[in-house]
Design an enzyme around this catalytic site. Sequence first.
Site, mmCIF file in Angstrom:
data_model
loop_
_atom_site.group_PDB
_atom_site.id
_atom_site.type_symbol
_atom_site.label_atom_id
_atom_site.label_comp_id
_atom_site.label_asym_id
_atom_site.label_seq_id
_atom_site.Cartn_x
_atom_site.Cartn_y
_atom_site.Cartn_z
ATOM 1 N N ASP A 12 -12.351 -69.172 -86.831
ATOM 2 C CA ASP A 12 -12.694 -69.273 -85.424
ATOM 3 C C ASP A 12 -14.204 -69.126 -85.300
ATOM 4 O OD1 ASP A 12 -13.106 -68.997 -82.729
ATOM 5 O OD2 ASP A 12 -11.729 -67.323 -82.447
ATOM 6 N N SER A 26 -23.000 -83.070 -76.567
ATOM 7 C CA SER A 26 -22.506 -84.140 -75.701
ATOM 8 C C SER A 26 -23.654 -84.640 -74.850
ATOM 9 C CB SER A 26 -21.392 -83.590 -74.801
ATOM 10 O OG SER A 26 -21.136 -84.461 -73.716
ATOM 11 N N TYR A 36 -19.932 -76.509 -69.470
ATOM 12 C CA TYR A 36 -19.938 -77.288 -70.715
ATOM 13 C C TYR A 36 -21.305 -77.938 -70.912
ATOM 14 C CZ TYR A 36 -18.571 -81.055 -73.948
ATOM 15 O OH TYR A 36 -18.488 -81.926 -75.007
ATOM 16 N N THR A 39 -11.142 -89.337 -79.363
ATOM 17 C CA THR A 39 -10.624 -88.297 -80.243
ATOM 18 C C THR A 39 -9.297 -87.816 -79.672
ATOM 19 O OG1 THR A 39 -11.707 -86.518 -79.019
ATOM 20 C CG2 THR A 39 -12.979 -87.569 -80.785
#
Length: 263
Positions: free
Chosen positions: A68, A154, A167, A202
């Site tokens: 993780d 991104s 995000y 994806t």
Amino acid sequence: MGTNILDLKGRIGLVTGAGQGVGRVVALRFADNNAGGVVVNDFQLSRAEAVAAEVEKLGCKALAVQGDVTDFASVSAMFEKARAKFGGVDILVNNAGNAGPDPTAVSRKSFWEQEPKDWQPFLATNLFGVLNCVRVAAPPMIAKKYGKLVTVISDAGRVGEPNLEIYSGAKAGAAGFMRAIAKQLGRQNITANCVALGTTVTPAIAARVADEEARKKILKVYQIKRLGEPEDAANMILFLSSDASSWVTGQTIPVNGGYSFAM
């Protein structure tokens, strides 16, 4: 035959979130280009093991590691396993992202309707996951004066996206961190770069883009009229992981079909 400028020269790569999607293809690209070994990380061990088996079929050694990235102890253990098997890691690809291992548990409410607890999955995976991995990877790279650090962000982190405020901020933060690391480690022959992705097919978004009308709506803002494929991202990541990019550092390179442009 010509020289393969993307030859990884037997070096060891570790790819986070490599059990599917972009990370899986990166692992296979490394295997195809003379990596000495590939550490395949995923939150789900079964996915990591499946990709590691694919890597080994290509004649490259592999190690599947459950881990993780949001947990520093887990990251430290992952790198220790890589050191025990391969002697260390030369290339780190911070690919794990989005909202963590269970994005379906994260509601997409408007920012002003969110609570601070709603921000944590995005911040933990996309920002703190990068910090954790680079923190553990960097000291051995400094000691041997060689390393490649590549972080997948991104285009949301470059241009901002409504309804993806946290995000976007986390990805922008990761890019800023990588620029600082590039300045800190350049003299140690360590490069640090980001790859900024547009909409890429994806497993995380496969259902959403399967609808033809939804796909057409997305493509209206793209100059190249197709969605990205994991191979598009993996090709750039391979370049930044190889010595072909030895004079490239501190950059965020879009792979986005012309969704946005960079100067």
